[in-house]
Design a protein around this motif. Structure first.
Motif, PDB file in Angstrom:
ATOM      1  N   GLU A  10       0.827  -1.205   0.000  1.00  0.00           N
ATOM      2  CA  GLU A  10       0.000   0.000   0.000  1.00  0.00           C
ATOM      3  C   GLU A  10       0.866   1.262   0.000  1.00  0.00           C
ATOM      4  O   GLU A  10       0.553   2.240  -0.661  1.00  0.00           O
ATOM      5  CB  GLU A  10      -0.837   0.003   1.281  1.00  0.00           C
ATOM      6  N   ILE A  11       1.944   1.220   0.744  1.00  0.00           N
ATOM      7  CA  ILE A  11       2.846   2.387   0.794  1.00  0.00           C
ATOM      8  C   ILE A  11       3.525   2.549  -0.568  1.00  0.00           C
ATOM      9  O   ILE A  11       3.605   3.653  -1.115  1.00  0.00           O
ATOM     10  CB  ILE A  11       3.934   2.210   1.888  1.00  0.00           C
ATOM     11  N   ALA A  12       3.955   1.425  -1.138  1.00  0.00           N
ATOM     12  CA  ALA A  12       4.667   1.481  -2.427  1.00  0.00           C
ATOM     13  C   ALA A  12       3.769   2.031  -3.529  1.00  0.00           C
ATOM     14  O   ALA A  12       4.255   2.680  -4.468  1.00  0.00           O
ATOM     15  CB  ALA A  12       5.174   0.092  -2.796  1.00  0.00           C
ATOM     16  N   ASP A  13       2.470   1.819  -3.414  1.00  0.00           N
ATOM     17  CA  ASP A  13       1.538   2.276  -4.461  1.00  0.00           C
ATOM     18  C   ASP A  13       1.555   3.791  -4.640  1.00  0.00           C
ATOM     19  O   ASP A  13       1.116   4.307  -5.663  1.00  0.00           O
ATOM     20  CB  ASP A  13       0.107   1.814  -4.138  1.00  0.00           C
ATOM     21  N   GLU A  14       2.043   4.515  -3.649  1.00  0.00           N
ATOM     22  CA  GLU A  14       2.088   5.981  -3.782  1.00  0.00           C
ATOM     23  C   GLU A  14       3.249   6.444  -4.660  1.00  0.00           C
ATOM     24  O   GLU A  14       3.332   7.603  -5.024  1.00  0.00           O
ATOM     25  CB  GLU A  14       2.249   6.618  -2.400  1.00  0.00           C
ATOM     26  N   PHE A  15       4.158   5.525  -4.971  1.00  0.00           N
ATOM     27  CA  PHE A  15       5.358   5.935  -5.701  1.00  0.00           C
ATOM     28  C   PHE A  15       5.367   5.388  -7.120  1.00  0.00           C
ATOM     29  O   PHE A  15       4.503   4.605  -7.493  1.00  0.00           O
ATOM     30  CB  PHE A  15       6.601   5.513  -4.902  1.00  0.00           C
ATOM     31  N   PHE A  16       6.375   5.828  -7.872  1.00  0.00           N
ATOM     32  CA  PHE A  16       6.442   5.436  -9.280  1.00  0.00           C
ATOM     33  C   PHE A  16       7.395   4.263  -9.473  1.00  0.00           C
ATOM     34  O   PHE A  16       8.549   4.310  -9.033  1.00  0.00           O
ATOM     35  CB  PHE A  16       6.905   6.618 -10.135  1.00  0.00           C
ATOM     36  N   TRP A  17       6.915   3.238 -10.150  1.00  0.00           N
ATOM     37  CA  TRP A  17       7.729   2.058 -10.444  1.00  0.00           C
ATOM     38  C   TRP A  17       7.729   1.854 -11.946  1.00  0.00           C
ATOM     39  O   TRP A  17       6.680   1.656 -12.550  1.00  0.00           O
ATOM     40  CB  TRP A  17       7.172   0.823  -9.717  1.00  0.00           C
ATOM     41  N   LYS A  18       8.878   1.912 -12.519  1.00  0.00           N
ATOM     42  CA  LYS A  18       8.996   1.715 -13.963  1.00  0.00           C
ATOM     43  C   LYS A  18       8.599   0.277 -14.293  1.00  0.00           C
ATOM     44  O   LYS A  18       8.026   0.005 -15.344  1.00  0.00           O
ATOM     45  CB  LYS A  18      10.458   1.979 -14.374  1.00  0.00           C
ATOM     46  N   LYS A  19       8.947  -0.609 -13.377  1.00  0.00           N
ATOM     47  CA  LYS A  19       8.551  -2.020 -13.487  1.00  0.00           C
ATOM     48  C   LYS A  19       8.112  -2.469 -12.111  1.00  0.00           C
ATOM     49  O   LYS A  19       8.761  -2.137 -11.123  1.00  0.00           O
ATOM     50  CB  LYS A  19       9.781  -2.859 -13.909  1.00  0.00           C
ATOM     51  N   PRO A  20       7.011  -3.206 -12.019  1.00  0.00           N
ATOM     52  CA  PRO A  20       6.566  -3.619 -10.683  1.00  0.00           C
ATOM     53  C   PRO A  20       7.439  -4.725 -10.099  1.00  0.00           C
ATOM     54  O   PRO A  20       8.175  -5.391 -10.828  1.00  0.00           O
ATOM     55  CB  PRO A  20       5.146  -4.132 -10.927  1.00  0.00           C
ATOM     56  N   ALA A  21       7.306  -4.918  -8.808  1.00  0.00           N
ATOM     57  CA  ALA A  21       8.073  -5.971  -8.148  1.00  0.00           C
ATOM     58  C   ALA A  21       7.561  -7.341  -8.581  1.00  0.00           C
ATOM     59  O   ALA A  21       6.365  -7.503  -8.846  1.00  0.00           O
ATOM     60  CB  ALA A  21       7.951  -5.829  -6.640  1.00  0.00           C
ATOM     61  N   THR A  22       8.471  -8.291  -8.661  1.00  0.00           N
ATOM     62  CA  THR A  22       8.041  -9.657  -8.986  1.00  0.00           C
ATOM     63  C   THR A  22       7.973 -10.502  -7.718  1.00  0.00           C
ATOM     64  O   THR A  22       7.116 -11.361  -7.583  1.00  0.00           O
ATOM     65  CB  THR A  22       9.023 -10.303  -9.989  1.00  0.00           C
ATOM     66  N   GLY A  23       8.873 -10.216  -6.793  1.00  0.00           N
ATOM     67  CA  GLY A  23       8.886 -10.977  -5.530  1.00  0.00           C
ATOM     68  C   GLY A  23       8.002 -10.299  -4.499  1.00  0.00           C
ATOM     69  O   GLY A  23       7.292  -9.337  -4.791  1.00  0.00           O
ATOM     70  N   SER A  24       8.080 -10.781  -3.257  1.00  0.00           N
ATOM     71  CA  SER A  24       7.285 -10.172  -2.196  1.00  0.00           C
ATOM     72  C   SER A  24       7.978  -8.888  -1.742  1.00  0.00           C
ATOM     73  O   SER A  24       9.094  -8.575  -2.160  1.00  0.00           O
ATOM     74  CB  SER A  24       7.125 -11.157  -1.042  1.00  0.00           C
ATOM     75  N   MET A  25       7.282  -8.135  -0.880  1.00  0.00           N
ATOM     76  CA  MET A  25       7.811  -6.836  -0.475  1.00  0.00           C
ATOM     77  C   MET A  25       9.118  -6.973   0.296  1.00  0.00           C
ATOM     78  O   MET A  25       9.989  -6.121   0.187  1.00  0.00           O
ATOM     79  CB  MET A  25       6.777  -6.082   0.364  1.00  0.00           C
ATOM     80  N   LEU A  26       9.243  -8.006   1.101  1.00  0.00           N
ATOM     81  CA  LEU A  26      10.474  -8.198   1.879  1.00  0.00           C
ATOM     82  C   LEU A  26      10.876  -9.672   1.878  1.00  0.00           C
ATOM     83  O   LEU A  26      10.080 -10.526   2.273  1.00  0.00           O
ATOM     84  CB  LEU A  26      10.240  -7.787   3.339  1.00  0.00           C
ATOM     85  N   GLN A  27      12.074  -9.937   1.422  1.00  0.00           N
ATOM     86  CA  GLN A  27      12.617 -11.296   1.541  1.00  0.00           C
ATOM     87  C   GLN A  27      13.907 -11.183   2.335  1.00  0.00           C
ATOM     88  O   GLN A  27      14.646 -10.217   2.160  1.00  0.00           O
ATOM     89  CB  GLN A  27      12.939 -11.856   0.153  1.00  0.00           C
ATOM     90  N   TYR A  28      14.157 -12.169   3.174  1.00  0.00           N
ATOM     91  CA  TYR A  28      15.357 -12.007   4.001  1.00  0.00           C
ATOM     92  C   TYR A  28      15.821 -13.291   4.676  1.00  0.00           C
ATOM     93  O   TYR A  28      15.072 -14.246   4.808  1.00  0.00           O
ATOM     94  CB  TYR A  28      15.088 -10.969   5.085  1.00  0.00           C
ATOM     95  N   ASN A  29      17.093 -13.259   5.081  1.00  0.00           N
ATOM     96  CA  ASN A  29      17.582 -14.190   6.087  1.00  0.00           C
ATOM     97  C   ASN A  29      18.215 -13.346   7.179  1.00  0.00           C
ATOM     98  O   ASN A  29      19.114 -12.545   6.925  1.00  0.00           O
ATOM     99  CB  ASN A  29      18.624 -15.156   5.518  1.00  0.00           C
ATOM    100  N   PHE A  30      17.720 -13.529   8.397  1.00  0.00           N
ATOM    101  CA  PHE A  30      18.174 -12.706   9.519  1.00  0.00           C
ATOM    102  C   PHE A  30      18.951 -13.552  10.523  1.00  0.00           C
ATOM    103  O   PHE A  30      19.215 -13.107  11.630  1.00  0.00           O
ATOM    104  CB  PHE A  30      16.938 -12.090  10.193  1.00  0.00           C
ATOM    105  N   ASP A  31      19.286 -14.768  10.116  1.00  0.00           N
ATOM    106  CA  ASP A  31      19.905 -15.690  11.068  1.00  0.00           C
ATOM    107  C   ASP A  31      21.237 -16.194  10.511  1.00  0.00           C
ATOM    108  O   ASP A  31      21.262 -16.986   9.567  1.00  0.00           O
ATOM    109  CB  ASP A  31      18.933 -16.856  11.311  1.00  0.00           C
ATOM    110  N   VAL A  32      22.339 -15.724  11.106  1.00  0.00           N
ATOM    111  CA  VAL A  32      23.663 -16.107  10.587  1.00  0.00           C
ATOM    112  C   VAL A  32      23.909 -17.607  10.609  1.00  0.00           C
ATOM    113  O   VAL A  32      24.695 -18.108   9.804  1.00  0.00           O
ATOM    114  CB  VAL A  32      24.863 -15.506  11.365  1.00  0.00           C
ATOM    115  N   THR A  33      23.249 -18.304  11.517  1.00  0.00           N
ATOM    116  CA  THR A  33      23.509 -19.743  11.598  1.00  0.00           C
ATOM    117  C   THR A  33      22.894 -20.471  10.396  1.00  0.00           C
ATOM    118  O   THR A  33      23.200 -21.620  10.136  1.00  0.00           O
ATOM    119  CB  THR A  33      22.956 -20.358  12.903  1.00  0.00           C
ATOM    120  N   LYS A  34      22.007 -19.770   9.677  1.00  0.00           N
ATOM    121  CA  LYS A  34      21.356 -20.410   8.522  1.00  0.00           C
ATOM    122  C   LYS A  34      21.937 -19.972   7.188  1.00  0.00           C
ATOM    123  O   LYS A  34      21.418 -20.327   6.136  1.00  0.00           O
ATOM    124  CB  LYS A  34      19.860 -20.105   8.544  1.00  0.00           C
TER     125      LYS A  34
END
Ligand code: WTA
Length: 674
Positions: free
Chosen positions: A47-71
């Motif tokens: 919803e926040i991103a919709d206020e801005f201009f994107w030449k190309k839309p995102a293909t993945g989800s809004m946030l992808q991550y690994n936050f665990d160094v052991t993994k």
């Protein structure tokens, strides 16, 4: 220093008039939005991103991550697959679609009150395009770094946005840093262009920036083959018009192979420049921050996540509306300026004051005079500035009409209750909520902060997490503490604006922030949660100091001291300071054949200024015939802190090799120390 919360806790409730049209109008709305941001981050950020201009839309989800160094390796990706441009979003989008072209982006106030100008969004856009074309013509390509060493003038904003437009990565170095610090940052970033100014007045003092920049480039050449091929030099407004005498004094050194005047290259540069469409995760900038090992870390932020996060925090925490006049007194050389003078306000189409001067020049009412002049509605500053101005009493504040103010902000260090109440009553006439914003260069934007129409305030508490932020408090063993607790402040998951890496050193990034407690981002700050769930920052728990809101490491100051030929050993600790919050107290052991005297002390102070910059000038330097050490040879800094503060209750000293050392240190404490 009063321990936060140790005073009677009076709550301050949001004023009714603010609640009427606020973006987050009450505490329940905050809770609802917060819950959504945690339970369904994808929908929330989309919803926040919709206020801005994107030449190309995102293909993945809004946030992808690994936050665990052991993994595996730590990573955070926001809006993967999307293409956009920061500069387009903060300028063209307003000028083309929002009809904000004629709106003022910046009211520039120079060092002296007779220097001022306004820059509209369309003027800013055309200047940025010209500068972008200049950089392109110099051969600057997407992904290449540009170092910027400038005072707070519109050209600073123009250069940064020009970089963003062509996909170059800006690395702004605060113009109070020394040539050594600038050199170190240029080498680390391998910048191809340096942008600086001939000189600048800071209060009464004329600083020859070009000369410092030249020294830095010279040092770069001595240390490595320098990457900088061009140095663009801006003629400072003030020096250009008023101070012919100052100009003569300056003697701008010139290397015709490398140096070019800004005016000359900008003159014929075209006003149109197609933005470079970047990947969401392409780098936007590097900003160096002190590291506890001494070497500064190049904190790297990327385009899409930083845009979303600074835009939303600015809008909500300052409850931004289009008729606001907003003013953040920070320098753009720090993250506060990047996020809340540049990107956050511009993303919202705000009008801001851009202030080059200092709070006490030419008089101690300068800040209040500017608030009256521009009818500033939202004002954001640091506790150290408040404490400095408090010293002059109410009279210089009350001379001015501050009735335009609606929200006050604080950043950089814990705000002590005395300063909070003065800010609230004298500056805010008891009517303006104070948003105490806790965040870091690394977090990109506010992570703990009240929302002015929603959150009841407790003076000294940064209150609650912003949307998408999930804080936790851990004990030394990494166990999570529930309810009322005190320990390490960490975050359990990323948010769009979090840093992505330490430039060219991902391992240092992981070791610094993720290794101590796997699964969490570690802030390095201590924190207490009270019975009502409010968070209170208690200060750094690593070897970092916060002097006037500027973070520095004991290690970097120690390294600067140790470079002096007379010094055998040095240890630096912090001591509370009435205005600066903390100050530097240094212990120095001289080599056998050397004498500790006044001259040496002055030389050491100069040495630190030259190596790091005036902000790191030691307040106290004490002779230490020996330093207190553990049997394993580690300096016991806790004891040194107690000597600096004259706290004689030492507690457990059983691990000390030689307790007599401590007695000697107490007997030789610096005069003037408490
Ligand atoms: C401290 C500045 C208490 C903290 C935005 C943090 C604060 C460091 C606050 C980051 C606050 C910043 N209350 N402490 N409201 N804001 N700090 O990277 O120790 O220059 O870790 O970013 O400043 O400093 P930095």
């Amino acid at each position: 220093m009063v321990v936060p919360g140790s005073q009677e806790e009076k709550m301050f409730y949001p004023p009714d008039d603010l609640q009427m049209d606020a973006h987050v109008p009450d505490f329940n709305s905050y809770l609802q939005m917060y819950r959504k941001s945690i339970e369904n981050p994808d929908a929330f950020w989309k919803e926040i991103a919709d206020e801005f201009f994107w030449k190309k839309p995102a293909t993945g989800s809004m946030l992808q991550y690994n936050f665990d160094v052991t993994k595996g390796s730590i990573y955070v990706k926001c809006m993967e697959g999307a293409k956009t441009n920061m500069c387009y979003n903060v300028l063209d989008r307003h000028v083309l679609k929002g009809n904000l072209g004629e709106k003022v982006a910046y009211y520039w106030e120079g060092n002296s009150p007779d220097q001022h100008l306004t820059v509209t969004y369309s003027q800013l856009l055309s200047q940025v395009c010209r500068c972008a074309n200049v950089l392109k013509k110099m051969g600057v390509k997407k992904g290449e770094r540009v170092s910027i060493y400038l005072p707070m003038i519109p050209e600073l904003v123009i250069t940064m946005l020009a970089c963003a437009r062509i996909g170059a990565v800006h690395s702004v170095v605060f113009a109070g840093f020394s040539s050594e610090s600038l050199c170190e940052r240029i080498i680390d970033a391998q910048s191809c262009v340096l942008v600086t100014a001939d000189g600048v007045y800071r209060g009464e003092k004329l600083v020859n920036l070009k000369q410092i920049a030249d020294e830095a480039l010279q040092k770069c050449r001595e240390k490595s083959s320098t990457s900088v091929t061009k140095c663009v030099v801006i003629k400072h407004q003030t020096l250009r018009t008023k101070c012919g005498a100052a100009r003569n004094k300056l003697q701008t050194p010139w290397d015709s192979d490398c140096d070019v005047w800004w005016d000359e290259v900008m003159k014929d540069s075209p006003e149109e420049c197609e933005p470079e469409w970047l990947d969401a995760e392409d780098p936007l900038f590097i900003l160096y921050t002190s590291g506890s090992t001494g070497k500064p870390k190049g904190v790297l932020h990327t385009v899409a996540g930083y845009l979303l996060y600074t835009a939303l925090t600015f809008k909500c925490v300052f409850d931004y509306h289009h008729d606001d006049v907003y003013w953040c007194t920070a320098d753009i050389g720090w993250i506060t300026g990047h996020s809340y003078i540049m990107y956050g306000p511009l993303a919202n189409g705000a009008s801001s004051v851009l202030f080059e001067g200092i709070p006490v020049h030419p008089h101690v009412g300068r800040l209040w005079e500017i608030i009256e002049k521009y009818k500033v509605t939202k004002f954001y500053t640091a506790p150290t500035a408040i404490r400095l101005l408090m010293k002059y009493g109410r009279e210089p504040v009350q001379k001015y009409d501050l009735s335009s103010l609606r929200i006050l902000g604080s950043v950089g260090e814990p705000i002590n209750p005395e300063a909070w109440h003065w800010y609230h009553e004298v500056v805010g006439r008891g009517k303006c909520p104070i948003v105490d914003t806790f965040w870091q260069t690394e977090t990109g934007g506010h992570v703990l902060a009240p929302l002015p129409a929603a959150t009841p305030l407790k003076p000294g508490s940064a209150t609650f997490p912003f949307f998408g932020i999930e804080p936790a408090i851990l004990n030394e063993h990494g166990e999570e503490l529930q309810g009322e607790a005190e320990g390490y402040l960490v975050f359990r998951r990323p948010w769009p604006g979090i840093m992505r890496t330490v430039y060219k050193n991902h391992e240092r990034f992981q070791n610094t922030y993720f290794k101590k407690f796997p699964g969490f981002y570690v802030t390095g700050d201590g924190c207490r949660r009270d019975k009502d769930g409010y968070y209170w920052i208690t200060g750094r728990i690593d070897d970092m100091l916060n002097v006037s809101g500027h973070l520095m490491s004991t290690a970097e100051v120690e390294a600067a001291l140790m470079e002096h030929p007379a010094v055998a050993e040095a240890a630096v600790v912090s001591r509370p300071h009435q205005v600066k919050g903390e100050c530097l107290y240094c212990f120095v052991t001289v080599k056998d054949c050397k004498e500790f005297n006044h001259t040496l002390m002055e030389e050491l102070k100069r040495q630190v200024r030259e190596k790091i910059g005036p902000i790191a000038t030691p307040d106290f330097i004490q002779n230490a015939p020996a330093l207190p050490k553990t049997r394993s040879g580690k300096i016991m800094r806790r004891i040194l802190r107690q000597v600096a503060r004259n706290e004689r209750e030492l507690g457990d000293v059983s691990s000390l090799t030689d307790p007599k050392v401590v007695e000697v240190l107490f007997s030789q404490r610096c005069e003037g120390a408490a």
